[in-house]
Design an enzyme around this catalytic site. Structure first.
Site, mmCIF file in Angstrom:
data_model
loop_
_atom_site.group_PDB
_atom_site.id
_atom_site.type_symbol
_atom_site.label_atom_id
_atom_site.label_comp_id
_atom_site.label_asym_id
_atom_site.label_seq_id
_atom_site.Cartn_x
_atom_site.Cartn_y
_atom_site.Cartn_z
ATOM 1 N N SER A 136 4.832 37.789 51.523
ATOM 2 C CA SER A 136 5.940 37.952 50.751
ATOM 3 C C SER A 136 5.727 36.905 49.599
ATOM 4 C CB SER A 136 7.069 37.361 51.217
ATOM 5 O OG SER A 136 8.107 36.708 50.703
ATOM 6 N N TYR A 149 9.607 30.540 57.304
ATOM 7 C CA TYR A 149 9.243 31.696 56.720
ATOM 8 C C TYR A 149 8.086 31.432 55.689
ATOM 9 C CZ TYR A 149 10.074 36.164 54.548
ATOM 10 O OH TYR A 149 9.711 37.406 53.887
#
Length: 262
Positions: A136, A149
């Site tokens: 990401s 995350y």
């Protein structure tokens, strides 16, 4: 890599980027194994594309090994393994329970390691193979609100870079998918306050799948889904202090907006 007749495994293949990529790979002639903890969802995608479905909990090395063994039994040696499954639970370091950290580390990081351990020996023996990893932009820049995350995706970036450096000259290709906003169920929890406020339009999974297939064909390491991402990367690299200050200002605006909505 030309995907025609290549044996590919895609984890997290029941939905989102995974299912869209399974369809795109199949369209290009690949033999696709759709793996997901959601067995019914994986089966639905596999039936649609004429592939094979395998239920797999990627947090378990035993499950990943069994996935590879079953896939090899159907299609032979694995040409490309797409470690795509991920979760985005978590928040700040004070309120996020340690068991959430443990779970997300297993799924977002160790699942990639398990996949490498399962397929790399055969790839090295054949001097051919492809390792594809979903991280990401939260792993290259960061994300506001979800530390868990951001940290795990940073680890995926580090893993993919190391693999590319170490094994490229041994015939193994590596790509890293670093999306910004993509219209999947994970979007809200993984990039809360980050993409919607700063990145403009959110991409559809089908758009990302085409980008992935193109990058694999070109054997390109970094797969970005938005031009602004490269600009942000350049700004961070050229002046880290200025970039941090900008991110702090954005954090303040996010917190102010949250207080206004409470």
């Amino acid at each position: 890599m030309d995907l025609a007749d290549k044996h590919t495994i895609i984890t997290g293949g029941a939905s989102g980027i995974g299912s869209a990529t399974a369809r795109e790979f199949a369209r290009l002639g690949a033999r696709v194994v759709v793996a997901d903890i959601n067995a019914d969802g994986a089966r639905a995608v596999a039936d649609e594309i004429g592939g094979t479905a395998v239920r797999c909990d990627v947090a378990s090395e035993g499950d990943v090994n069994a996935l590879v063994a079953e896939a090899e039994g159907v299609y032979g040696p694995v040409d490309l393994f797409f470690s795509n499954a991920g979760v985005a639970t978590g928040g700040d370091p004070l309120e996020t329970p340690i068991d959430v950290w443990d779970t997300q580390w297993q799924i977002n990081v160790m699942a990639h390691v398990f996949a490498v351990r399962a397929v790399l020996p055969s790839m090295l023996e054949r001097e051919s193979g492809y390792l594809l990893h979903t991280a990401s932009m939260a792993g290259i820049l960061t994300t506001h609100g979800n530390l868990t995350y951001a940290v795990t995706k940073h680890a995926v970036v580090g893993l993919a870079e190391w693999l590319s450096i170490t094994y490229h000259d041994k015939g193994i290709r590596t790509s890293l998918l670093a999306p910004l906003g993509v219209n999947t169920p994970m979007l809200g929890s993984s990039v809360r306050g980050f993409v919607p406020n700063a990145a403009g339009p959110v991409k559809e999974p089908e758009d990302v799948a085409r980008m992935v297939a193109e990058a694999v064909y070109e054997e390109r390491f970094l797969i970005l889904t938005d031009e602004i991402a490269e600009t942000w990367m350049s700004r961070k690299a050229s002046d880290l202090e200025r970039w941090l200050n900008g991110m702090r200002r954005l954090q303040s605006r996010i917190e102010g907006a949250a207080e206004g909505n409470s």
